[in-house]
Scaffold this active site. Sequence first.
Site, PDB file in Angstrom:
ATOM      1  N   GLY A 286       0.785  -1.230   0.000  1.00 39.03           N
ATOM      2  CA  GLY A 286       0.000   0.000   0.000  1.00 39.03           C
ATOM      3  C   GLY A 286       0.814   1.275   0.000  1.00 39.03           C
ATOM      4  N   GLN A 287       2.137   1.182  -0.202  1.00 34.63           N
ATOM      5  CA  GLN A 287       2.964   2.389  -0.233  1.00 34.63           C
ATOM      6  C   GLN A 287       2.617   3.200  -1.478  1.00 34.63           C
ATOM      7  OE1 GLN A 287       7.217   1.698  -0.222  1.00 34.63           O
ATOM      8  NE2 GLN A 287       7.680   3.840   0.201  1.00 34.63           N
TER       9      GLN A 287
ATOM     10  N   VAL B  60       3.698   6.860  -1.523  1.00 38.81           N
ATOM     11  CA  VAL B  60       4.760   7.863  -1.598  1.00 38.81           C
ATOM     12  C   VAL B  60       6.062   7.131  -1.301  1.00 38.81           C
ATOM     13  CG1 VAL B  60       5.673   9.997  -0.624  1.00 38.81           C
ATOM     14  CG2 VAL B  60       3.198   9.707  -0.873  1.00 38.81           C
TER      15      VAL B  60
ATOM     16  N   HIS C 196       8.018   6.446   5.394  1.00 36.74           N
ATOM     17  CA  HIS C 196       7.265   7.282   6.331  1.00 36.74           C
ATOM     18  C   HIS C 196       6.424   6.410   7.246  1.00 36.74           C
ATOM     19  CE1 HIS C 196       4.768   6.813   2.714  1.00 36.74           C
ATOM     20  NE2 HIS C 196       3.695   7.025   3.471  1.00 36.74           N
TER      21      HIS C 196
ATOM     22  N   HIS D 226       3.198   6.275   9.574  1.00 40.56           N
ATOM     23  CA  HIS D 226       1.921   6.895   9.912  1.00 40.56           C
ATOM     24  C   HIS D 226       1.717   6.760  11.417  1.00 40.56           C
ATOM     25  CE1 HIS D 226       0.148   7.163   5.780  1.00 40.56           C
ATOM     26  NE2 HIS D 226       1.057   6.215   5.562  1.00 40.56           N
TER      27      HIS D 226
END
Length: 137
Positions: A92-93, A95, A99, A101
């Site tokens: 589901g990456q 970007v 990072h 969440h």
Amino acid sequence: MNCTFCEIVAGRAEASVVYDNDEVMAFMDIRPWTPGHLLVVPKRHATGLSDLDPADGAAVFTAGQRIATTLRHGSLRAHGVNLFLADGIAAGQEVFHVHLHVVPRTNGDGFGLRGMPTSPSRMALEQTAGVIRSSLT
């Protein structure tokens, strides 16, 4: 390379910054799952976990933990917090700058994991564990 988070870290794109130090920056997600949802990013670019320097990973998690504690015990008074990191398209990456969440949760907020867990046999678990163990570097 077009890296939105790199632009934010460099100060060339807008962000609502929550936390900033030499290693990481945390800012509000522009498409939050819940109020207060934010992202913690390493300042050095890494596309995925295999590219991430372990020290940068530790800094991301340390900042995430500190922020999660604040979300639980500070003014927002979240009932819980989810930490989520997607590594790769299949995960589901969207970007391609690592990072984390940090998602504050309240009872009945409607957010949650929707998958159905399976119940493999102990033998299947041991076989899979062996495959992973033999591949660790």
